[in-house]
Design a protein around this motif. Structure first.
Motif: not given
Length: 777
Positions: A695, A697-700, A702-703, A706, A733
């Motif tokens: 992915h 997306n650098s925030h994947y 944490a998402a 959750k 990552s």
């Protein structure tokens, strides 16, 4: 041994080469005798002489493959046997014959053309007087013609008939003080194609005055070789034979030979077999033979000639004398037992012609009535055309050259001329008919299996074959198969068949074939002769079919002996087709086994790379897939999640291992619900799971964490377990690069996992209702 009265006698005949006239006449005599006596005959036909070149070179091996048909005779269910030893191929010497006959010693039997030990009253033999008749032939050459340099072409060294005829030759030469050089004696096979042997004999002894052949078939080679050398037979060299086959009359010149009645031998063989079956004792028989003089030895033909007092004869007396001369000239070509019958028929025909000649008006002749007379004669008594036309020619050459013939004699001579033309035409039509049938039959074998090699259903294959054989004129057809192909050895099949299976049968236009597993069994309790409609036909023939060294079974049918060569070709075609079907079955079996192996290997591979409990890749499978995923996504951002099921040990200790397994499967299900296609999950330890996601997306990370915890809460709310499912997660990552160590990335995620565990607010298994367990994490 007494035959049961509620069924016809059943006789099995073991015969070999029926491609030449002696065996065909033998079979005809047996068939006619069986029909007249209400007896059922089953012929087992072995190797034919007109095989392939390779079969002739490998004679012993080829004869064994063909002769394995005799191994099936035990399943015939017959009451007695007849062995036509003179035609059996692949046997030589008394020892082999005796060994062969021992296999059938439990049944009465008649042996033809071979003297055998008669140690029980249920056996007998029929032979011919070879010695006396061949001695008469030799005496004729030496005494009547004065020949001194006589060569001899013998049959096989170990053959009983050949040995007796050779002894007659040697004794006659010695009796007249004539030198016998060993090189003047050559050994043949009793078959026609002995041209090389004759050529070698003439090369070494170009001064030979005569050659005596041990049978008529080999004499054909003598005619051909003499023709090649420009030698006129009957003038430059004499030739004699033995058997008196029908072609002897048509050879040029006609062949001097010794006559034996194969037809009569066949008749007697059936009568003797029936008597033995009924418990009678039958003494052996030595059948007489007769020496027949023709022109090949140098004898002149009995020409029609005038006596001085014939010139003044009245027409009726002259014609009567002519008829007697023609008939006498004609019947001298035959053996004594045929002369009276042939003389009566021909005399009656010529007397009808005489009546037409005497009663016809001056210079006229009713050719229409003459044609009907001749047609009736040919239909009622088909006779040898060639010797008859020779006799008619002799008369015409003498009479038509005379002057001042009376009108009635001239009309009779004109009728004789018409007779000669009519018989020539009839023979031409007969030859054309034979040629037509031969051409038609030549298409049967290749058409027999056309389109069947691609047929999936073997039941349909055998139905089609039986249908095509019926269309070719065969009747009462039975295709019988071995359970498994057998290889033949020097003595026959490796194992004498104890059973066969009926694959298909055809009778009166009704064709029936059977699928595998439902084929009727043929064995001692259910022999051939008990099969449905089998004994309806007075005689049946059996041929083996094989391919290479593999035997597949036999074809049984009702037909005449003249089709034996064709049926052997059909047998070879069937062998090749069944060989193909067997190979296809093996191929399908191997393919099925390979598919089974592939499936098992797939299961083993799955088990080696997948966790059986959760259905996810295990450590090995995850690492292999992760390496591939990294290689396919060089330069892209990826995340590695390490997930741990908390308190697995307490679940196992408190609620049992089966509940612990349910908790692990629940985590697997929750994880799979939180990922998308292309993401990679695995279970790499007892309570440890790992995931790999591509992915940008650098925030994947944490998402995903959750989303995973939320899914656990939903599970806990919806599933009424006595405990609450808790997990810990660590995520790192990285960028996909060439040569990346996946194990290092997993270790880094594991490090973040334990960091997360240290921050947890509870340290024991949470039970539903708020009570905590007593053991620490």
């Amino acid at each position: 041994m007494h035959h049961r009265k509620d069924q016809p006698h059943r006789i099995g005949v073991l015969i070999g080469d029926v491609s030449f006239e002696f065996s065909l006449e033998l079979m005809r005599g047996m068939s006619d005798s069986a029909t007249n006596a209400g007896v059922h005959v089953m012929f087992f036909l072995g190797m034919q002489k007109h095989g392939t070149l390779q079969e002739r070179l490998d004679g012993r091996e080829a004869s064994v493959s063909h002769n394995s048909v005799y191994d099936y005779a035990a399943l015939a269910g017959v009451d007695s046997f007849i062995f036509a030893c003179g035609s059996l191929t692949g046997f030589s010497g008394d020892g082999l014959y005796q060994q062969f006959l021992q296999r059938y010693g439990h049944k009465p039997y008649v042996v033809l053309q071979e003297r055998v030990a008669l140690d029980t009253p249920t056996r007998t033999f029929i032979v011919i007087d070879n010695y006396q008749s061949f001695t008469q032939c030799m005496e004729h050459l030496i005494v009547d013609h004065g020949y001194r340099r006589i060569g001899y072409v013998s049959g096989p060294r170990g053959h009983s008939d050949a040995k007796q005829r050779l002894r007659a030759y040697m004794d006659a030469m010695e009796r007249h003080h004539l030198a016998v050089e060993p090189s003047r004696i050559v050994y043949g096979s009793f078959y026609e194609y002995e041209d090389e042997q004759v050529a070698n004999l003439l090369d070494q002894h170009p001064d030979l005055e005569a050659i005596a052949f041990a049978n008529d078939e080999m004499a054909k080679a003598g005619y051909r070789e003499c023709s090649r050398r420009g030698l006129v037979i009957g003038r430059d060299i004499a030739i004699t034979g033995f058997d008196n086959f029908s072609f002897c009359h048509t050879m040029e010149p006609p062949l001097t030979t010794v006559a034996q009645s194969a037809y009569r031998m066949g008749e007697l063989a059936i009568q003797y077999a029936v008597r033995l079956t009924n418990g009678e004792t039958v003494p052996p028989l030595v059948m007489p033979t007769e020496f027949i003089r023709r022109q090949s030895c140098g004898c002149s033909h009995n020409h029609f000639c005038y006596a001085p007092d014939l010139l003044g004869m009245e027409s009726a007396s002259f014609i009567k004398y002519a008829i007697e001369s023609i008939v006498d000239s004609y019947v001298m070509q035959f053996s004594s037992d045929e002369r009276e019958h042939n003389a009566q028929k021909l005399t009656a025909c010529l007397e009808s012609v005489q009546t037409l000649a005497l009663e016809a008006p001056e210079e006229t002749l009713d050719f229409g009535l003459l044609q009907r007379t001749l047609n009736s004669f040919v239909q009622s008594a088909p006779m040898m055309i060639a010797p008859l036309t020779h006799s008619l020619e002799d008369y015409l050459l003498r009479v038509l050259c005379a002057n001042h013939l009376p009108p009635a004699v001239r009309r009779f001579s004109t009728a004789v001329t018409y007779m000669q033309q009519y018989f020539h035409t009839a023979e031409m039509h007969a030859m054309e008919t034979r040629l037509y049938h031969q051409e038609a039959e030549s298409w049967i074998a290749p058409e027999l299996t056309r389109g069947l090699y691609g047929q999936d259903s073997e039941e349909e294959v055998y139905r089609c074959i039986t249908e095509r054989l019926a269309m070719a004129g065969l009747k009462h057809i039975y295709i019988c198969l071995l359970e498994e192909p057998q290889r033949y050895a020097s003595h026959g099949l490796e194992t004498v068949p104890s059973r066969l299976y009926l694959a298909a049968r055809g009778h009166d236009g009704k064709i029936q074939s059977y699928p595998q597993g439902q084929m009727p069994v043929i064995d001692d309790a259910n022999p051939f002769c008990d099969m449905h409609d089998f004994s309806v036909a007075p005689s049946m023939m059996a041929f083996s079919f094989f391919s290479g060294e593999n035997q597949y079974g036999i074809l049984i049918c009702e037909t005449d002996g003249g089709k034996s060569a064709l049926l052997h070709v059909i047998g070879l075609q069937l062998g090749m087709l069944i060989d193909f079907l067997a190979l296809r079955r093996k191929e399908q079996k191997v393919a099925s086994e390979l598919e089974d192996i592939r499936e098992k290997n797939e299961i083993l591979n799955f088990l080696s790379e997948y966790d059986e409990l959760c259905g996810l890749p295990n450590r090995r499978g995850f690492i292999a897939s992760a390496i591939r995923l990294n290689r396919e996504n060089i330069g892209k951002t990826a995340f590695c999640a390490f997930i741990d099921l908390d308190y697995l040990k307490q679940i196992n200790d408190t609620f049992g291992h089966s509940e612990g397994d349910c908790a692990l499967q629940a985590v697997s299900t929750i994880l799979q619900s939180c990922v998308t296609q292309g993401d990679l999950l695995g279970r790499i330890g007892g309570d440890e799971f790992v995931g790999l996601f591509i992915h940008e997306n650098s925030h994947y990370g944490a998402a995903f964490a959750k989303k995973l915890r939320l899914a656990c809460d939903v599970y806990n709310d919806s599933v009424q377990k006595p405990y609450l499912l808790d997990i810990s997660i660590g995520i790192t990552s990285f960028t996909c690069t060439q040569g990346l160590e996946i194990s290092g990335i997993v270790a880094e995620a594991d490090h973040y996992l334990y960091a997360a565990k240290r921050k947890r607010t509870h340290t024991a298994l949470r039970l539903r209702g708020g009570n905590a367990g007593t053991n620490g994490a």
